[in-house]
Write an enzyme that holds these catalytic residues in place. Structure first.
Site, short mmCIF file in Angstrom:
data_model
loop_
_atom_site.label_atom_id
_atom_site.label_comp_id
_atom_site.label_asym_id
_atom_site.label_seq_id
_atom_site.Cartn_x
_atom_site.Cartn_y
_atom_site.Cartn_z
N TYR A 188 4.64 -8.79 8.84
CA TYR A 188 4.31 -7.37 8.92
C TYR A 188 4.31 -6.89 10.37
CZ TYR A 188 2.45 -7.91 4.15
OH TYR A 188 2.30 -8.16 2.81
N LEU B 282 2.12 0.72 8.65
CA LEU B 282 2.29 -0.66 8.20
C LEU B 282 3.69 -0.82 7.62
CD1 LEU B 282 1.11 -3.47 7.63
CD2 LEU B 282 0.25 -2.59 5.45
N TYR C 114 -4.42 -9.47 3.21
CA TYR C 114 -4.52 -8.01 3.33
C TYR C 114 -4.54 -7.64 4.81
CZ TYR C 114 -5.31 -7.12 -1.63
OH TYR C 114 -5.14 -7.01 -2.99
N ASP D 132 0.84 -1.20 0.00
CA ASP D 132 0.00 0.00 0.00
C ASP D 132 0.88 1.25 0.00
OD1 ASP D 132 -2.25 -1.59 0.17
OD2 ASP D 132 -2.40 -1.42 2.36
#
Length: 325
Positions: free
Chosen positions: A74, A198, A177, A46
């Site tokens: 992540y 993120l 996601y 993103d």
């Protein structure tokens, strides 16, 4: 050098993508710095996100799918009590709710997000629907039906929680996601939630600790390019990882130089030791990477995806990859 001053280079760069730009923009900037004729990335981040974005050049682009399909790790910071149109801080706030829930309710909500789960991708995503990206519809206010997908969350750790701010570390399968995970968490807690930070920490075995930033690449360019293009490109070459590292998780098979010629000409060869059927990394006896092959009937090796044989001897495409101990 080739026409238009672009170069035929081959290998992979571990890029630490900055926030505020798309993965494609980061790719184009990097490609321009390297003056690379051909390049591609291995899975979008993103615009809000930072972190690991492997960039493949030249012949390495043939093997990008093996990283796209790999597991990821992540670090995410989210704000509870606010739901946005994009499930991150770039979107419009849709509603605000109280974050009055117990620690037990919070743990239970997190547990529901572990293991094999079904998640609906965010409407602002690159998934295609009838030939267009989902975000193209979303920007026009058009709702499209996105199908739920099964993903696997291997680990989900709560690192921090204070009032309405939480920090999580998530290890997951490809196609996951993180915005959807945070959105679902907000729904489970009946308060809404969205991502405010993120970072992709790892792709397959590649850690962002080994990645280089665009600012660092520009530093090299400003320091060396005008003085000596040759020195500049040598500096860049040292940053590239050999192509066969991308498929280092596959078993290897070593074949003779004569067998190499046969494989490169599209022929299958017979093996005299039994191997498991499936994909295998082909090396010649000089430990040069040939490409990928398929074992069939346990004794036949067929070419599957190979380095271009016309480039094989011209460029250094085959540097031996040393597995990390």
């Amino acid at each position: 050098m080739i026409s238009n001053n672009f170069r035929n280079i081959h290998g992979m760069l571990l890029l630490d993508k900055p926030t505020g730009i798309s993965s494609n923009k980061a790719l184009q900037i990097t490609k321009k710095i390297f003056l690379a004729e051909k390049a591609g990335h291995t899975g979008s981040l993103d615009p809000l996100a930072t972190g690991m974005l492997p960039i493949c050049f030249g012949e390495a682009t043939k093997f990008t799918k093996y990283l796209i399909k790999s597991n990821k790790k992540y670090r995410v910071i989210a704000k509870l009590g606010e739901k946005t149109s994009t499930a991150d801080s770039y979107g419009e706030i849709k509603y605000v709710a109280s974050t009055r829930f117990s620690s037990n309710q919070y743990r239970t909500a997190l547990d529901r997000l572990k293991g094999k789960i079904s998640q609906v991708p965010p409407i602002f995503s690159a998934i295609k629907y009838k030939g267009l990206r989902s975000y193209q519809y979303a920007r026009k206010g058009i709702q499209v039906p996105l199908k739920p997908r099964l993903v696997k969350i291997y680990k989900l750790h709560s690192l921090y929680r204070s009032k309405n701010i939480i920090e999580l570390e998530i290890s997951c399968s490809s196609g996951t996601y993180i915005r959807s995970i945070i959105n679902d968490l907000g729904n489970f807690l009946k308060c809404g939630a969205h991502v405010i930070f993120l970072r992709r920490m790892q792709v397959s075995s590649y850690s962002c600790n080994s990645a280089i930033t665009i600012d660092q690449l520009n530093f090299f360019k400003n320091k060396y390019f005008k003085k000596s293009k040759k020195i500049f490109f040598k500096k860049l070459k040292k940053l590239l990882i050999p192509i066969n590292s991308i498929v280092s998780s596959l078993n290897k098979i070593y074949i003779s130089l004569k067998e190499t010629v046969n494989i490169q000409n599209g022929q299958c060869i017979r093996l005299f030791t039994r191997y498991q059927n499936g994909l295998i990394c082909i090396m010649n006896t000089k430990k040069k990477f040939i490409g990928l092959g398929k074992i069939k009937n346990y004794i036949y090796l067929y070419p599957y995806r190979l380095i271009n044989k016309n480039l094989y001897n011209k460029y250094n495409l085959y540097e031996q990859f040393h597995d990390k101990k």
